[in-house]
Scaffold this active site. Structure first.
Site, PDB file in Angstrom:
ATOM      1  CE  LYS A 147      19.244 -36.897 -13.428  1.00 40.84           C
ATOM      2  NZ  LYS A 147      18.798 -36.375 -12.114  1.00 40.84           N
TER       3      LYS A 147
HETATM    4  P1  NAD Z   1      22.119 -44.355  -5.269  1.00 45.04           P
HETATM    5  O1  NAD Z   1      22.777 -45.022  -6.413  1.00 45.04           O
HETATM    6  O2  NAD Z   1      22.968 -43.778  -4.178  1.00 45.04           O
HETATM    7  O3  NAD Z   1      21.066 -45.352  -4.572  1.00 45.04           O
HETATM    8  C1  NAD Z   1      20.048 -45.976  -5.279  1.00 45.04           C
HETATM    9  C2  NAD Z   1      19.360 -46.956  -4.340  1.00 45.04           C
HETATM   10  O4  NAD Z   1      18.234 -47.538  -5.028  1.00 45.04           O
HETATM   11  C3  NAD Z   1      20.256 -48.119  -3.904  1.00 45.04           C
HETATM   12  O5  NAD Z   1      20.013 -48.426  -2.547  1.00 45.04           O
HETATM   13  C4  NAD Z   1      19.778 -49.270  -4.787  1.00 45.04           C
HETATM   14  O6  NAD Z   1      20.001 -50.524  -4.190  1.00 45.04           O
HETATM   15  C5  NAD Z   1      18.301 -48.957  -4.871  1.00 45.04           C
HETATM   16  N1  NAD Z   1      17.643 -49.618  -6.013  1.00 45.04           N
HETATM   17  C6  NAD Z   1      18.069 -49.681  -7.286  1.00 45.04           C
HETATM   18  N2  NAD Z   1      17.209 -50.413  -8.024  1.00 45.04           N
HETATM   19  C7  NAD Z   1      16.237 -50.805  -7.181  1.00 45.04           C
HETATM   20  C8  NAD Z   1      15.075 -51.599  -7.338  1.00 45.04           C
HETATM   21  N3  NAD Z   1      14.736 -52.106  -8.519  1.00 45.04           N
HETATM   22  N4  NAD Z   1      14.275 -51.798  -6.251  1.00 45.04           N
HETATM   23  C9  NAD Z   1      14.603 -51.274  -5.057  1.00 45.04           C
HETATM   24  N5  NAD Z   1      15.698 -50.530  -4.847  1.00 45.04           N
HETATM   25  C10 NAD Z   1      16.504 -50.295  -5.894  1.00 45.04           C
HETATM   26  O7  NAD Z   1      21.176 -43.224  -5.916  1.00 45.04           O
HETATM   27  P2  NAD Z   1      20.624 -41.902  -5.234  1.00 45.04           P
HETATM   28  O8  NAD Z   1      21.557 -40.801  -5.561  1.00 45.04           O
HETATM   29  O9  NAD Z   1      20.253 -42.187  -3.826  1.00 45.04           O
HETATM   30  O10 NAD Z   1      19.310 -41.653  -6.116  1.00 45.04           O
HETATM   31  C11 NAD Z   1      18.071 -42.290  -5.822  1.00 45.04           C
HETATM   32  C12 NAD Z   1      16.950 -41.511  -6.481  1.00 45.04           C
HETATM   33  O11 NAD Z   1      17.001 -40.147  -6.026  1.00 45.04           O
HETATM   34  C13 NAD Z   1      17.013 -41.403  -8.004  1.00 45.04           C
HETATM   35  O12 NAD Z   1      15.695 -41.339  -8.505  1.00 45.04           O
HETATM   36  C14 NAD Z   1      17.704 -40.073  -8.237  1.00 45.04           C
HETATM   37  O13 NAD Z   1      17.421 -39.525  -9.504  1.00 45.04           O
HETATM   38  C15 NAD Z   1      17.081 -39.266  -7.128  1.00 45.04           C
HETATM   39  N6  NAD Z   1      17.806 -38.067  -6.744  1.00 45.04           N
HETATM   40  C16 NAD Z   1      19.119 -38.125  -6.360  1.00 45.04           C
HETATM   41  C17 NAD Z   1      19.767 -36.954  -5.990  1.00 45.04           C
HETATM   42  C18 NAD Z   1      21.184 -36.962  -5.471  1.00 45.04           C
HETATM   43  O14 NAD Z   1      21.665 -35.890  -5.044  1.00 45.04           O
HETATM   44  N7  NAD Z   1      21.888 -38.070  -5.436  1.00 45.04           N
HETATM   45  C19 NAD Z   1      19.106 -35.730  -6.050  1.00 45.04           C
HETATM   46  C20 NAD Z   1      17.759 -35.709  -6.424  1.00 45.04           C
HETATM   47  C21 NAD Z   1      17.137 -36.884  -6.772  1.00 45.04           C
END
Ligand code: NAD
Length: 424
Positions: free
Chosen positions: A115
């Site tokens: 990561k």
């Molecule tokens: P993203 O940046 O697209 O979205 C993040 C979301 O979380 C946004 O809507 C933001 O407003 C919200 N957020 C941020 N801080 C917050 C808070 N304090 N309270 C409430 N909401 C909050 O990110 P993503 O890619 O959707 O990733 C989200 C989670 O999923 C992370 O934990 C990431 O590690 C995990 N994840 C992502 C992927 C991927 O393919 N993108 C894969 C596996 C896991």
């Protein structure tokens, strides 16, 4: 010596690394002879900290701190996203890299776990500054990444454009186009169909199966989603298509609710540009009230450590689908289990993204691209096979799905470690 003795990190109980270590401790009784290798899982193989200096548009110089951690590479090259966030720390990236090791093994992809992250608020950078940060970071970590070494991907606040800059920078430095160095790229640069929606789709596929086993009908099921980005919004859309009602959504701008179901067609474009707080088709409530909204399914899809013991006590959901990485602290896990709330853990629930990243990497190597139907079918099959195997393990040992996922994954990782042996 134990992992708590690592000189560069002192894990605290509810920190991401502390949470990960306690999850590993819980799986040890199910590892048999392989448990002699378990310390391997409690320390990253390699952690790189880099300085990322850039010239800002106003001529000043700014420095940002960047990380790339390769937790384990026993089963293949490192794999894992890059996060741009002002609160990123080495400890957080270590935990996220370790969860990648477990996740890639849980779905049996030929990868280890890695990561990366930069301690920066990308919303405060111009487009050009963001490009410079990305390129300099890529150049700095270029000594340890590569299509056969370690393959970054998008995570919080990173996207296909950032992957294109990473791919280009790496390619310029090695003197040839190396599409396989990152996944999550734009389609015309070797990206894969289905990648953008893959993580949300995996949340949906595993969630649908968990709901079926619980006897919970998705038609009319009430769902609360925290985090409405790439993962949360896609999962919400797919559940809504299956007849569920999205009754609450929280993002960094606030929390909105509508017991009759929020209208996603108007909410989604607003969420992408401004955030959900200004949405007129629902009521704004206090952020803390999100956790006891009347719902059947809770999808934490934002950041780590969100489901605390207190929130686990008050949730009204019967099913928790961990779209985010590390959203539930260990004490909350115990409370949910005692209360009979089923948790589909991150390390299987959100594995759809890395699975289609794997498809992208394979397609780049063969320069032969599959259609979206084929990708979705393969994704669904891999996710369902993995989940069924984990469920069998959980039933056999009478353990939670999280410990069962760790058991299946850690056996594969430690078997590889044992068979490769220690060098020299
Ligand atoms: P993203 O940046 O697209 O979205 C993040 C979301 O979380 C946004 O809507 C933001 O407003 C919200 N957020 C941020 N801080 C917050 C808070 N304090 N309270 C409430 N909401 C909050 O990110 P993503 O890619 O959707 O990733 C989200 C989670 O999923 C992370 O934990 C990431 O590690 C995990 N994840 C992502 C992927 C991927 O393919 N993108 C894969 C596996 C896991």
């Amino acid at each position: 010596m134990s992992a708590a003795d690592l000189s560069y990190v002192q894990p605290t109980p509810n920190s991401p690394w502390g949470t990960y270590l306690s999850q590993v401790d819980r799986v040890v009784p199910y590892l048999g002879e392989l448990s002699r290798w378990v310390e391997t899982l409690k320390r990253p193989k390699r952690a790189l900290i880099v300085d990322v200096p850039i010239e800002m548009d106003d001529g000043s110089i700014a420095h940002f701190e960047g990380y790339r951690v390769q937790h384990n590479m026993s089963r293949g090259p490192g794999k894992g996203g890059v996060r741009f966030h002002p609160d990123v720390t080495l400890e957080e990236v270590m935990a996220l890299s370790a969860w990648m090791t477990v996740k890639t093994a849980a779905v049996n992809l030929p990868y280890g776990g890695a990561k990366g992250g930069i301690r920066v608020d990308p919303k405060k950078l111009t487009h050009k500054e963001l490009e410079r940060v990305t390129r300099r970071y890529t150049s700095e970590i270029g000594i340890i990444i590569g299509p056969q070494q370690d393959i970054p991907a998008p995570d919080v606040n990173t996207n296909a454009q950032i992957m294109a800059w990473m791919m280009d920078t790496y390619s310029m430095n090695v003197g040839g186009t190396a599409t396989g160095v990152v996944t999550g790229k734009p389609l015309h640069l070797g990206g894969s169909l289905g990648r953008v929606k893959a993580t949300g789709r995996g949340v949906f596929v595993t969630g649908r199966e968990a709901a079926r086993r619980l006897g919970l009908d998705l038609r009319g099921a009430r769902i609360a989603v925290q985090g409405f980005g790439n993962v949360g919004s896609v999962a919400a859309e797919l559940f809504a298509e299956a007849g569920a009602k999205i009754v609450a959504v929280q993002d960094h701008t606030g929390t909105i609710v509508n017991a009759n179901g929020l209208d996603l067609k108007t909410l989604l474009p607003l969420a992408r540009t401004e955030g959900v707080a200004g949405f007129e088709g629902g009521d704004v409530i206090a952020n803390e009230s999100f956790w006891d909204v009347a719902c059947d399914i809770l999808i934490p899809a934002a950041l780590e450590g969100q489901v605390t013991a207190e929130r686990a006590q008050k949730t009204r959901a019967r099913l928790v689908l961990e779209g985010a990485n590390g959203p539930t602290v260990p004490a909350a896990d115990d409370i949910l289990a005692e209360r009979g709330v089923l948790v589909v853990p991150d390390v299987i629930c959100n594995a759809g993204g890395v699975t289609v990243s794997y498809f992208e990497w394979v397609q780049d190597f063969s320069s032969f691209f599959w259609d979206e139907d084929e990708i979705n079918q393969r994704l669904d099959r891999i996710m369902m096979n993995a989940l069924n195997q984990i469920w069998d393990t959980a039933d056999r040992h009478r353990i939670t799905l999280r410990t069962a996922t760790f058991a299946v994954a850690c056996e594969r990782i430690l078997m590889a470690r044992q068979e490769r042996g220690l060098y020299p």
